[in-house]
Design an enzyme around this catalytic site. Structure first.
Site, PDB file in Angstrom:
ATOM      1  N   CYS A 167      83.780 -27.483 158.072  1.00 47.68           N
ATOM      2  CA  CYS A 167      83.856 -28.043 156.722  1.00 47.68           C
ATOM      3  C   CYS A 167      85.055 -28.951 156.479  1.00 47.68           C
ATOM      4  O   CYS A 167      84.914 -30.119 156.120  1.00 47.68           O
ATOM      5  CB  CYS A 167      83.871 -26.902 155.704  1.00 47.68           C
ATOM      6  SG  CYS A 167      82.428 -25.823 155.775  1.00 47.68           S
ATOM      7  N   HIS A 189      88.413 -29.667 151.510  1.00 47.68           N
ATOM      8  CA  HIS A 189      88.036 -28.355 152.027  1.00 47.68           C
ATOM      9  C   HIS A 189      88.119 -27.237 150.997  1.00 47.68           C
ATOM     10  O   HIS A 189      87.287 -26.337 150.944  1.00 47.68           O
ATOM     11  CB  HIS A 189      88.912 -27.964 153.227  1.00 47.68           C
ATOM     12  CG  HIS A 189      88.581 -26.596 153.752  1.00 47.68           C
ATOM     13  ND1 HIS A 189      89.432 -25.524 153.663  1.00 47.68           N
ATOM     14  CD2 HIS A 189      87.464 -26.136 154.357  1.00 47.68           C
ATOM     15  CE1 HIS A 189      88.854 -24.458 154.187  1.00 47.68           C
ATOM     16  NE2 HIS A 189      87.670 -24.794 154.619  1.00 47.68           N
TER      17      HIS A 189
END
Length: 489
Positions: free
Chosen positions: A71, A130
């Site tokens: 991610c 993130h």
């Protein structure tokens, strides 16, 4: 052509032509762990009507590849428009460790920062970088108030609801508990009989709808980033979305086995899934989960897709209700793919097709040939220059990404010759037909080659059988070798 239409809009705005809508707005929607598992991508089981509709109104990219199958690092590549050149660029914490600590200077920290400097009002809701809410703090810590992107946002918003913090909401269950508060003594799925707002993504959609009403009143173009959590683990969604599916009709992975002539280090033991300690069965590379549990997990993932699809639908409907859709570029981007039992893996974090390929849909005002997919290769780093070009802006820093406006204008236009991915001490290259991966490790085989014309599920590494083909592809692969594994960090 899209570019000509938008440039005329920008020029007219600059010269005060009041009858023109002005520079286009941007609605950027990030979806966590969304592989190409939508109805419009050809899945007959998944119910994703809102995203399917957006694809018919815009452009679906059938071969979009992320740079890093995790991610934070994938989002960092998106935001900076650059390939990873150091191993720290593969970390989920890369944005917090670099951009959050850097002073503002003449160079923009992200393309969003560049939009802000060029007159756009920028709003971030949810997970764009993130962090679940854009702040820098650990999973079990209190929010710090320190932004992951200090200079990109005019407003940074998030509604954690009863879960109190962004990270608690990210790992939320329908009560006010989460993975952290339950010390991981949780299942990786849940279907609760609650409304959409009974899980965090419903609150995010609600917040985005309210913000669109406000942005309608502003006398400047906006960039609105909205980040949804699902279908990231835990696979939690309201029961009504689970009820859309008959589990027995959900197919299993077409390739549930480790590919031939592949070292296990190219894969992993599904640690993210197994980190939910009450999982029904442990996944791993020595023994596959039962067909019953595999269907349950796939059912859970599909339910989450339908849930997030409904939330995106609310935001798109409000965009149209406010009359903003006629002058707003819409992007829906999956930050990477996910193995649903493919190659014995449940998760991302590999250099296989399932982890590097993700969903991408773009809708632009004035678009021609709507609903016709673009088959050419594009990469996540290409989104940065594409949005700048569409909005009449020029990049102020060198970028690795290349604009794909040509494919928005004409879906038949050629894409890139190759797309590159980085992870697990390896670099992978995807061409129209092949995937060639090299690992920088001592365990052999170091090279993997898959022919997507004859083996789209990547069941057999043919590098040893086709040494001349590997040799032929190596110069192109070398163009993606940034030296990431040859230098000290």
């Amino acid at each position: 052509m899209i570019r000509q239409t938008l440039l005329l809009m920008v020029v007219a705005y600059m010269f005060g032509a009041c009858h023109t809508p002005g520079p286009p707005n941007v609605l950027f929607i990030a979806v966590d762990d969304l592989r190409t598992e939508l109805g419009v991508y050809g899945n007959p089981i998944v119910q994703s009507p809102h995203l399917d509709r957006l694809a018919t109104e815009g452009r679906l990219f059938t071969h979009h590849y992320v740079q890093v199958p995790t991610c934070g690092a994938s989002r960092h590549a998106l935001l900076t428009g650059k390939y990873p050149t150091q191993q720290k660029h593969l970390s989920n914490d890369i944005t917090a460790e670099t951009l959050a600590k850097a002073p503002e200077n003449t160079l923009p920290e992200t393309f969003i920062h560049h939009f802000k400097r060029n007159g756009y009002y920028t709003v971030g809701i949810g997970k764009i970088s993130h962090s679940a809410d854009g702040q820098v703090y650990g999973y079990e810590e209190a929010p710090s108030g320190k932004r992951e992107l200090p200079y990109s946002w005019d407003e940074l918003l998030f509604d954690p609801g009863k879960w109190a913090t962004g990270w608690n909401a990210f790992f939320a269950y329908a009560d006010d508990e989460n993975r952290q508060s339950r010390k991981r003594q949780v299942k990786p799925y849940e279907q609760a009989d609650v409304t959409d707002e009974g899980y965090p993504d419903g609150l995010t959609a609600q917040l985005a709808v309210a913000k669109l009403k406000e942005l309608k009143q502003k006398e400047q173009p906006f960039f609105l980033g909205v980040g949804f959590f699902k279908p990231h683990l835990p696979f939690t969604a309201p029961k009504k979305y689970w009820d859309m599916y008959e589990r027995e009709s959900i197919p299993l992975s077409p390739n549930p086995n480790i590919p031939e002539t592949v070292h296990p280090l190219s894969l992993h033991g599904s640690g993210e899934l197994n980190g939910y300690y009450l999982t029904d069965e442990k996944a791993g590379l020595k023994e596959t989960v039962s067909e019953e549990y595999a269907r349950k997990l796939r059912h859970a993932y599909f339910a989450c897709i339908s849930y997030v699809d409904a939330q995106i639908g609310k935001v798109l409907d409000e965009l149209k209700k406010q009359g903003l859709d006629e002058n707003t570029i819409v992007v829906v981007w999956g930050d990477h793919g996910w193995h649903l039992g493919d190659q014995m893996v449940w998760g991302k974090h590999t250099l296989f097709e399932r982890a590097l390929k993700s969903s991408l849909i773009v809708k632009v005002p004035g678009m021609l040939q709507t609903g016709v997919p673009a088959e050419g290769l594009v990469e996540t780093i290409d989104i940065y220059p594409t949005l700048l070009e569409l909005c009449g802006l020029k990049a102020s820093i060198p970028l690795d990404g290349k604009s794909f406006v040509a494919q928005l204008n004409s879906p038949e236009s050629d894409g890139k010759v190759a797309a590159y991915g980085f992870f697990r001490k390896g670099i992978s290259m995807r061409t129209e037909r092949y995937r060639l991966t090299k690992y920088f490790r001592k365990e052999e085989p170091l090279w993997e080659l898959y022919d997507h014309q004859t083996d789209p599920d990547e069941t057999k590494n043919i590098a040893r059988e086709k040494p001349e083909l590997v040799k032929k592809l190596m110069p192109l692969w070398e163009k993606g070798n940034t030296g990431i594994y040859q230098r000290k960090n």
